[in-house]
Design an enzyme around this catalytic site. Sequence first.
Site, mmCIF file in Angstrom:
data_model
loop_
_atom_site.group_PDB
_atom_site.id
_atom_site.type_symbol
_atom_site.label_atom_id
_atom_site.label_comp_id
_atom_site.label_asym_id
_atom_site.label_seq_id
_atom_site.Cartn_x
_atom_site.Cartn_y
_atom_site.Cartn_z
ATOM 1 N N ALA A 9 0.854 -1.189 0.000
ATOM 2 C CA ALA A 9 0.000 0.000 0.000
ATOM 3 C C ALA A 9 0.895 1.245 0.000
ATOM 4 O O ALA A 9 2.104 1.139 0.196
ATOM 5 C CB ALA A 9 -0.885 -0.006 1.235
ATOM 6 N N GLN B 81 1.532 3.533 2.099
ATOM 7 C CA GLN B 81 2.357 3.675 3.309
ATOM 8 C C GLN B 81 2.885 2.311 3.788
ATOM 9 O O GLN B 81 2.900 2.012 4.985
ATOM 10 C CB GLN B 81 1.562 4.369 4.404
ATOM 11 C CG GLN B 81 1.545 5.884 4.257
ATOM 12 C CD GLN B 81 2.946 6.496 4.336
ATOM 13 O OE1 GLN B 81 3.810 6.033 5.071
ATOM 14 N NE2 GLN B 81 3.173 7.543 3.572
ATOM 15 N N SER B 82 3.331 1.505 2.842
ATOM 16 C CA SER B 82 3.826 0.171 3.185
ATOM 17 C C SER B 82 5.150 0.237 3.947
ATOM 18 O O SER B 82 6.116 0.865 3.499
ATOM 19 C CB SER B 82 4.019 -0.615 1.884
ATOM 20 O OG SER B 82 4.825 -1.744 2.102
ATOM 21 N N ASN B 83 5.180 -0.442 5.084
ATOM 22 C CA ASN B 83 6.448 -0.590 5.819
ATOM 23 C C ASN B 83 7.344 -1.608 5.133
ATOM 24 O O ASN B 83 8.566 -1.515 5.188
ATOM 25 C CB ASN B 83 6.166 -1.062 7.249
ATOM 26 C CG ASN B 83 5.329 -0.070 8.014
ATOM 27 O OD1 ASN B 83 5.776 1.037 8.284
ATOM 28 N ND2 ASN B 83 4.096 -0.434 8.335
ATOM 29 N N THR C 1 7.716 -2.127 1.928
ATOM 30 C CA THR C 1 8.483 -1.580 0.801
ATOM 31 C C THR C 1 9.607 -0.678 1.315
ATOM 32 O O THR C 1 10.688 -0.646 0.731
ATOM 33 C CB THR C 1 7.568 -0.844 -0.204
ATOM 34 O OG1 THR C 1 6.881 0.202 0.463
ATOM 35 C CG2 THR C 1 6.578 -1.800 -0.831
#
Length: 351
Positions: free
Chosen positions: A89, A91-93, A95
């Site tokens: 998403a 705000q992916s942690n 990635t």
Amino acid sequence: MSETDLIAKPQMDALAAALRRHPKLRLAHLPTPLEPMDRLSEALGGPRFWIKRDDCTGLATGGNKARKLDYLMAEAKAAGATAIVTQGATQSNHTRQSAAAAAKLGMTCHILLEDRTGSDDPSYNANGNVLLSRLAGGKLRKLPGGTDMPAEMERVADDLRAQGESVYVIPGGGSNAIGALGYVECAHELLSQAGATGLEIDMIVQPTGSSGTHAGMVAGLHIIESEIPLLGIGTRSPREKQEQMVYDLALKTLNLLGNEVPLDRARVQANCDYVGEGYGIPTRGMVEAVQTLAGLEGLLFDPVYSGKAIDGLLDLARKGHFAGLRNVVFLHTGGSSAIFAYPNAFNANPI
Ligand SMILES: Cc1ncc(COP(=O)(O)O)c(C=O)c1O
């Protein structure tokens, strides 16, 4: 046999040996601390709550993806990968930590971000994990919500291969059997710490999303033959779907580790009552819980995963869910970088 005797159990050694057969890097700072949350425990009137600090794994502000990437990036490196393709998403942690791992290993990291919330808040789209992923050299591209992300990753990977790159594709959240090995190892680490200090853990609570963390913990506890109940607090899907995803991946993970002991479906338990309106959309309970933990324990939780899960923990405690238990461990999966993407949720007025 009490759980504190586990440290001496042959199953612990067998699990450690099975894990050693899989290549692993040392990106994560391990072991992470296991600490009591005494002010929280007092405020809630017991039981004693503990926190397993996987927010402290290092790698661009820490979090649960570092353990998964230790195994995933080892495979990528062994395969001679020059480029990583992954997705999450906005705000992916995952990635963010993938970009950092790729940077450290001298690989390029191509990141596809799915707009799951529709938010046009500039902080959501440029700060927090987006900012940190870019800093680590991640090549970010945003796609509309509902995009077939696995298919899109394959398309990007094919283009890169056509340009001569050697590509390793990591699924969303690093949630496949290889990634889940990181949380099999976490289960071993947690029970080793408990065993070494004589701590009797009555229950473990953790966030559950793309399912690799939860599945790895289920698989690890299963191999150790631990009876400790494990509860995942959902962050996206309804309960049935979440539990099935976790169960399926736990089976694949056990298969990868050569464990053939049948896994009882009832060992996978999720409570998905704290998602609110949807994935990544703040809830009042999450905001209050994040404020409570920061104020009582100086701990930071994120708005999307660990914050909603800690909301669940507090609410269940107030409803008596942990009555009669002595020690409950919350597995903190990190994510506090995303706080900076949600300033409005936390009423961040200038001083
Ligand atoms: C901070 C944080 N906690 C928990 C989770 C959920 O873990 P999993 O996706 O392995 O279920 C994620 C996943 O993205 C995360 O970023």
